[in-house]
Design a protein around this motif. Sequence first.
Motif, PDB file in Angstrom:
ATOM      1  N   THR A   1       1.157  -1.090  -0.210  1.00  0.00           N
ATOM      2  CA  THR A   1      -0.359  -0.106   0.311  1.00  0.00           C
ATOM      3  C   THR A   1       0.908   1.186  -0.024  1.00  0.00           C
ATOM      4  OG1 THR A   1      -1.701  -1.348   1.470  1.00  0.00           O
ATOM      5  CG2 THR A   1      -1.799   0.816   1.242  1.00  0.00           C
ATOM      6  N   GLN A   2       1.819   1.085   0.916  1.00  0.00           N
ATOM      7  CA  GLN A   2       2.738   2.546   1.189  1.00  0.00           C
ATOM      8  C   GLN A   2       3.122   2.821  -0.121  1.00  0.00           C
ATOM      9  OE1 GLN A   2       3.628   4.268   3.747  1.00  0.00           O
ATOM     10  NE2 GLN A   2       5.085   5.455   2.485  1.00  0.00           N
ATOM     11  N   ILE A   3       3.633   1.466  -1.288  1.00  0.00           N
ATOM     12  CA  ILE A   3       4.502   2.146  -2.234  1.00  0.00           C
ATOM     13  C   ILE A   3       3.630   2.428  -3.162  1.00  0.00           C
ATOM     14  CG2 ILE A   3       5.952   1.061  -4.167  1.00  0.00           C
ATOM     15  CD1 ILE A   3       7.443  -1.019  -2.164  1.00  0.00           C
ATOM     16  N   LEU A   4       2.423   1.952  -3.601  1.00  0.00           N
ATOM     17  CA  LEU A   4       1.510   1.782  -4.627  1.00  0.00           C
ATOM     18  C   LEU A   4       1.279   3.441  -4.424  1.00  0.00           C
ATOM     19  CD1 LEU A   4      -0.758  -1.206  -4.697  1.00  0.00           C
ATOM     20  CD2 LEU A   4       0.463  -0.187  -6.071  1.00  0.00           C
ATOM     21  N   ASP A   5       0.524   3.933  -3.033  1.00  0.00           N
ATOM     22  CA  ASP A   5       0.551   5.494  -2.988  1.00  0.00           C
ATOM     23  C   ASP A   5       1.780   6.460  -3.176  1.00  0.00           C
ATOM     24  OD1 ASP A   5      -1.195   7.172  -1.987  1.00  0.00           O
ATOM     25  OD2 ASP A   5       1.305   7.857  -1.040  1.00  0.00           O
ATOM     26  N   GLU A   6       2.777   5.735  -3.050  1.00  0.00           N
ATOM     27  CA  GLU A   6       4.035   7.016  -3.702  1.00  0.00           C
ATOM     28  C   GLU A   6       4.084   7.138  -5.671  1.00  0.00           C
ATOM     29  OE1 GLU A   6       6.662   5.993   0.421  1.00  0.00           O
ATOM     30  OE2 GLU A   6       7.149   5.477  -1.293  1.00  0.00           O
ATOM     31  N   THR A   7       3.683   5.506  -5.293  1.00  0.00           N
ATOM     32  CA  THR A   7       3.917   5.482  -7.244  1.00  0.00           C
ATOM     33  C   THR A   7       2.185   6.494  -7.792  1.00  0.00           C
ATOM     34  OG1 THR A   7       4.669   3.709  -7.003  1.00  0.00           O
ATOM     35  CG2 THR A   7       3.998   4.316  -8.788  1.00  0.00           C
ATOM     36  N   PHE A   8       1.723   6.614  -7.483  1.00  0.00           N
ATOM     37  CA  PHE A   8       0.229   6.671  -8.089  1.00  0.00           C
ATOM     38  C   PHE A   8      -0.279   7.671  -7.388  1.00  0.00           C
ATOM     39  CE2 PHE A   8       0.830   2.020  -9.714  1.00  0.00           C
ATOM     40  CZ  PHE A   8       0.332   2.293 -10.757  1.00  0.00           C
ATOM     41  N   ALA A   9       0.238   8.479  -6.458  1.00  0.00           N
ATOM     42  CA  ALA A   9      -0.366   9.093  -5.723  1.00  0.00           C
ATOM     43  C   ALA A   9      -0.560  10.806  -6.758  1.00  0.00           C
ATOM     44  CB  ALA A   9       0.066  10.224  -4.172  1.00  0.00           C
ATOM     45  N   ASP A  10       0.490  10.619  -7.357  1.00  0.00           N
ATOM     46  CA  ASP A  10      -0.098  12.080  -8.928  1.00  0.00           C
ATOM     47  C   ASP A  10      -0.349  11.861  -9.647  1.00  0.00           C
ATOM     48  OD1 ASP A  10       0.659  13.522  -5.663  1.00  0.00           O
ATOM     49  OD2 ASP A  10       3.078  13.284  -6.962  1.00  0.00           O
ATOM     50  N   ASP A  11      -1.004  10.418  -9.555  1.00  0.00           N
ATOM     51  CA  ASP A  11      -1.186   9.875 -11.239  1.00  0.00           C
ATOM     52  C   ASP A  11      -2.865  10.277 -11.054  1.00  0.00           C
ATOM     53  OD1 ASP A  11      -2.400   8.715 -13.880  1.00  0.00           O
ATOM     54  OD2 ASP A  11      -0.048   7.597 -13.392  1.00  0.00           O
ATOM     55  N   PRO A  12      -4.013  11.260 -11.361  1.00  0.00           N
ATOM     56  CA  PRO A  12      -4.825  10.560 -12.044  1.00  0.00           C
ATOM     57  C   PRO A  12      -6.236   9.666 -12.264  1.00  0.00           C
ATOM     58  CG  PRO A  12      -4.353  12.189 -13.004  1.00  0.00           C
ATOM     59  CD  PRO A  12      -3.080  11.681 -12.193  1.00  0.00           C
ATOM     60  N   ARG A  13      -5.503   9.066 -13.537  1.00  0.00           N
ATOM     61  CA  ARG A  13      -5.698   7.744 -13.295  1.00  0.00           C
ATOM     62  C   ARG A  13      -6.223   6.379 -12.161  1.00  0.00           C
ATOM     63  NH1 ARG A  13      -1.026   6.614 -17.765  1.00  0.00           N
ATOM     64  NH2 ARG A  13      -0.074   6.757 -16.034  1.00  0.00           N
ATOM     65  N   ILE A  14      -5.692   6.601 -11.501  1.00  0.00           N
ATOM     66  CA  ILE A  14      -5.752   5.153 -10.096  1.00  0.00           C
ATOM     67  C   ILE A  14      -6.072   6.274  -9.480  1.00  0.00           C
ATOM     68  CG2 ILE A  14      -4.725   3.239  -8.759  1.00  0.00           C
ATOM     69  CD1 ILE A  14      -4.699   3.187 -11.950  1.00  0.00           C
ATOM     70  N   GLU A  15      -6.885   5.013  -8.745  1.00  0.00           N
ATOM     71  CA  GLU A  15      -7.475   5.701  -7.286  1.00  0.00           C
ATOM     72  C   GLU A  15      -7.592   4.274  -6.196  1.00  0.00           C
ATOM     73  OE1 GLU A  15     -12.011   6.825  -7.587  1.00  0.00           O
ATOM     74  OE2 GLU A  15     -11.696   8.512  -8.655  1.00  0.00           O
ATOM     75  N   LEU A  16      -7.000   4.348  -5.523  1.00  0.00           N
ATOM     76  CA  LEU A  16      -6.348   3.530  -4.360  1.00  0.00           C
ATOM     77  C   LEU A  16      -7.520   3.940  -3.207  1.00  0.00           C
ATOM     78  CD1 LEU A  16      -3.115   3.919  -3.824  1.00  0.00           C
ATOM     79  CD2 LEU A  16      -4.317   1.746  -5.775  1.00  0.00           C
ATOM     80  N   VAL A  17      -7.917   1.940  -2.794  1.00  0.00           N
ATOM     81  CA  VAL A  17      -8.605   1.931  -1.998  1.00  0.00           C
ATOM     82  C   VAL A  17      -8.167   1.488  -0.870  1.00  0.00           C
ATOM     83  CG1 VAL A  17     -11.320   1.724  -0.881  1.00  0.00           C
ATOM     84  CG2 VAL A  17     -11.036   2.870  -3.253  1.00  0.00           C
ATOM     85  N   ALA A  18      -8.602   0.851   0.474  1.00  0.00           N
ATOM     86  CA  ALA A  18      -8.007  -0.056   1.130  1.00  0.00           C
ATOM     87  C   ALA A  18      -8.961  -0.868   1.819  1.00  0.00           C
ATOM     88  CB  ALA A  18      -6.963   0.214   2.181  1.00  0.00           C
ATOM     89  N   LEU A  19      -8.924  -2.099   1.726  1.00  0.00           N
ATOM     90  CA  LEU A  19      -9.907  -2.754   2.644  1.00  0.00           C
ATOM     91  C   LEU A  19      -9.369  -3.895   3.233  1.00  0.00           C
ATOM     92  CD1 LEU A  19     -12.951  -4.346   2.272  1.00  0.00           C
ATOM     93  CD2 LEU A  19     -12.431  -5.908   0.938  1.00  0.00           C
ATOM     94  N   THR A  20      -9.750  -3.742   4.516  1.00  0.00           N
ATOM     95  CA  THR A  20      -8.891  -4.642   6.165  1.00  0.00           C
ATOM     96  C   THR A  20     -10.797  -5.423   6.249  1.00  0.00           C
ATOM     97  OG1 THR A  20      -7.999  -2.425   5.926  1.00  0.00           O
ATOM     98  CG2 THR A  20      -8.787  -4.383   8.354  1.00  0.00           C
ATOM     99  N   ILE A  21     -10.401  -6.380   6.658  1.00  0.00           N
ATOM    100  CA  ILE A  21     -11.506  -7.830   6.593  1.00  0.00           C
ATOM    101  C   ILE A  21     -10.806  -8.461   8.466  1.00  0.00           C
ATOM    102  CG2 ILE A  21     -12.217 -10.442   6.065  1.00  0.00           C
ATOM    103  CD1 ILE A  21     -11.447  -9.096   3.214  1.00  0.00           C
ATOM    104  N   HIS A  22     -11.932  -7.740   9.352  1.00  0.00           N
ATOM    105  CA  HIS A  22     -11.941  -8.363  10.449  1.00  0.00           C
ATOM    106  C   HIS A  22     -12.523  -9.615  10.580  1.00  0.00           C
ATOM    107  CE1 HIS A  22     -11.932  -8.503  15.004  1.00  0.00           C
ATOM    108  NE2 HIS A  22     -11.729  -7.145  15.080  1.00  0.00           N
ATOM    109  N   GLU A  23     -11.615 -10.717  11.368  1.00  0.00           N
ATOM    110  CA  GLU A  23     -12.065 -12.050  10.672  1.00  0.00           C
ATOM    111  C   GLU A  23     -12.606 -12.616  12.049  1.00  0.00           C
ATOM    112  OE1 GLU A  23      -8.276 -12.152   8.738  1.00  0.00           O
ATOM    113  OE2 GLU A  23      -8.887 -10.997  10.851  1.00  0.00           O
ATOM    114  N   GLY A  24     -12.331 -11.645  13.336  1.00  0.00           N
ATOM    115  CA  GLY A  24     -12.672 -12.124  14.957  1.00  0.00           C
ATOM    116  C   GLY A  24     -12.387 -12.882  15.563  1.00  0.00           C
ATOM    117  N   ILE A  25     -10.676 -12.338  15.749  1.00  0.00           N
ATOM    118  CA  ILE A  25      -9.775 -13.046  16.134  1.00  0.00           C
ATOM    119  C   ILE A  25      -9.033 -12.541  17.428  1.00  0.00           C
ATOM    120  CG2 ILE A  25      -7.643 -14.245  16.455  1.00  0.00           C
ATOM    121  CD1 ILE A  25      -8.092 -15.032  12.766  1.00  0.00           C
TER     122      ILE A  25
END
Length: 314
Positions: free
Chosen positions: A59-83
């Motif tokens: 996620t860190q590297i993708l953000d630094e790579t595409f933060a200024d690129d309007p062609r890509i929108e990053l969305v993060a998804l976290t799944i809570h398994e109940g542990i």
Amino acid sequence: MYAAYSGLHLCEPHFRRSVESRVRRRIREDAMLSAEPTADDPETWLVGLSGGKDSVVLTQILDETFADDPRIELVALTIHEGIDGYRDASLEACLELTDDLEIEHEVISYAEEYGVEMDSVAEEDPLGMAPCAYCGVFRRDALSAYADEYGADKLLTGHNLDDEAQTAMMNLLSGDIQQVAKHFDASLGSFEDREIDDDPFVPRAKPLRDVPEKEVALYAHLRDLPTHMAECPHASEAYRGEIQEHLHELEDDHPGTRHSIMSGYEELARLAADAYRGGGPSGECDRCGAPTKNEICRKCELVDAVGGELAGDD
């Protein structure tokens, strides 16, 4: 840092640059960024963010790579398994990272989606399986379902070189050539070589798959990234663990083994995909509508077995 497989000695700045370059080269070689997205019509890339070292570094590297690129929108998804005592801590790392990067972040849970938590599933184990067998099905379904619901164009996961080499060896040793073929079209081949037009699932990508696990961990440490390094208390993939141990021994004695495995395996997977395509899911689950060859998909079978309830069911 000494990389025995390449013979390189790298200081901190050059090591960091090496990791980032390999991720960006993989993005190019896999043709992840096509000519179609524009600033007015960007692509959405959904990143499976667990809070562990791999997904955080990706996620860190993708953000630094595409933060200024309007062609890509990053969305993060976290799944809570109940542990208990495990996912809560890693969720904190996810929240810290996405807040720092100002990335849109969604959190879903097994309790909301399936009416179960992994602690109780692991304790009861109604089918006599390893907890990972249940969790893997639920996690893959949740990632795919949310990526589809969100309208994501690509689903990115933080699988590293060790993960992929282990999967390759498991598939080869099982003799399951159809699974090898599926691996190619699902996430291994370039987007120019895969046949994904008729695939009901959001196409996946693994930009971190050229980087060894220890190097991912070192990169996270050097960048002081918020990560949760503890192992899941229910982790019990015995066979994968054996393969992992053997690969570590081979890599120590013969540096470059993991890279060689993946180089040959990718070519074999491409040939297998050409020979076995057309055998994917052709119908929908009667319960949830997910793609499947059977009347009821595996996820719904497991939800029934553990006494859960799908979101939206009466």
